[in-house]
Design a protein around this motif. Sequence first.
Motif, PDB file in Angstrom:
ATOM      1  N   LEU A   2      24.088  16.674   7.222  1.00 30.97           N
ATOM      2  CA  LEU A   2      23.179  15.652   7.727  1.00 30.97           C
ATOM      3  C   LEU A   2      21.828  15.652   7.022  1.00 30.97           C
ATOM      4  O   LEU A   2      20.957  14.855   7.360  1.00 30.97           O
ATOM      5  CB  LEU A   2      22.964  15.858   9.228  1.00 30.97           C
ATOM      6  N   ASN A   3      21.652  16.590   6.082  1.00 32.75           N
ATOM      7  CA  ASN A   3      20.379  16.721   5.367  1.00 32.75           C
ATOM      8  C   ASN A   3      19.205  16.965   6.309  1.00 32.75           C
ATOM      9  O   ASN A   3      18.154  16.336   6.199  1.00 32.75           O
ATOM     10  CB  ASN A   3      20.110  15.504   4.475  1.00 32.75           C
ATOM     11  N   ILE A   4      19.408  17.888   7.240  1.00 34.39           N
ATOM     12  CA  ILE A   4      18.357  18.287   8.172  1.00 34.39           C
ATOM     13  C   ILE A   4      17.978  19.721   7.815  1.00 34.39           C
ATOM     14  O   ILE A   4      18.845  20.577   7.679  1.00 34.39           O
ATOM     15  CB  ILE A   4      18.843  18.209   9.630  1.00 34.39           C
ATOM     16  N   SER A   5      16.691  19.971   7.679  1.00 33.43           N
ATOM     17  CA  SER A   5      16.256  21.307   7.279  1.00 33.43           C
ATOM     18  C   SER A   5      16.458  22.305   8.419  1.00 33.43           C
ATOM     19  O   SER A   5      16.458  21.941   9.596  1.00 33.43           O
ATOM     20  CB  SER A   5      14.791  21.281   6.863  1.00 33.43           C
ATOM     21  N   ARG A   6      16.616  23.551   8.046  1.00 41.42           N
ATOM     22  CA  ARG A   6      16.810  24.591   9.064  1.00 41.42           C
ATOM     23  C   ARG A   6      15.547  24.786   9.885  1.00 41.42           C
ATOM     24  O   ARG A   6      15.606  25.171  11.053  1.00 41.42           O
ATOM     25  CB  ARG A   6      17.268  25.895   8.432  1.00 41.42           C
ATOM     26  N   GLN A   7      14.387  24.479   9.308  1.00 41.76           N
ATOM     27  CA  GLN A   7      13.138  24.571  10.066  1.00 41.76           C
ATOM     28  C   GLN A   7      13.107  23.525  11.189  1.00 41.76           C
ATOM     29  O   GLN A   7      12.675  23.817  12.305  1.00 41.76           O
ATOM     30  CB  GLN A   7      11.919  24.366   9.148  1.00 41.76           C
ATOM     31  N   SER A   8      13.595  22.333  10.886  1.00 46.60           N
ATOM     32  CA  SER A   8      13.652  21.279  11.913  1.00 46.60           C
ATOM     33  C   SER A   8      14.586  21.672  13.039  1.00 46.60           C
ATOM     34  O   SER A   8      14.259  21.517  14.217  1.00 46.60           O
ATOM     35  CB  SER A   8      14.117  19.961  11.305  1.00 46.60           C
ATOM     36  N   ILE A   9      15.734  22.213  12.676  1.00 43.20           N
ATOM     37  CA  ILE A   9      16.701  22.634  13.696  1.00 43.20           C
ATOM     38  C   ILE A   9      16.124  23.761  14.530  1.00 43.20           C
ATOM     39  O   ILE A   9      16.285  23.795  15.757  1.00 43.20           O
ATOM     40  CB  ILE A   9      18.036  23.039  13.035  1.00 43.20           C
ATOM     41  N   SER A  10      15.420  24.678  13.901  1.00 35.92           N
ATOM     42  CA  SER A  10      14.786  25.770  14.631  1.00 35.92           C
ATOM     43  C   SER A  10      13.763  25.241  15.630  1.00 35.92           C
ATOM     44  O   SER A  10      13.667  25.733  16.760  1.00 35.92           O
ATOM     45  CB  SER A  10      14.115  26.727  13.643  1.00 35.92           C
TER      46      SER A  10
END
Length: 84
Positions: A2-10
């Motif tokens: 989905l091209n979502i950064s791991r920082q955003s998910i965190s």
Amino acid sequence: MLNISRQSISKWENGNCYPDLDNLIKLSDLYNMSLDELIKGDKSFQEKIIIKETEGKTYRWPWWIIFPIFGMLYGLVTMIINHF
């Protein structure tokens, strides 16, 4: 995917921010679930929470109402006794 950064998910997981609508739609498509289910969570889990919330609530009878009832009964009895 989905091209979502791991920082955003965190940040989402920690509750610091929420995904935008575009990402919510992508996630709902990825997991084959409606936006309602995705946002609100598991329906069976919600039902368990609602049942537990209602089980804990008990009706408390207002004990203070005894005083006016006894006052009215006392007045009624004295009126009957004084009448005879």
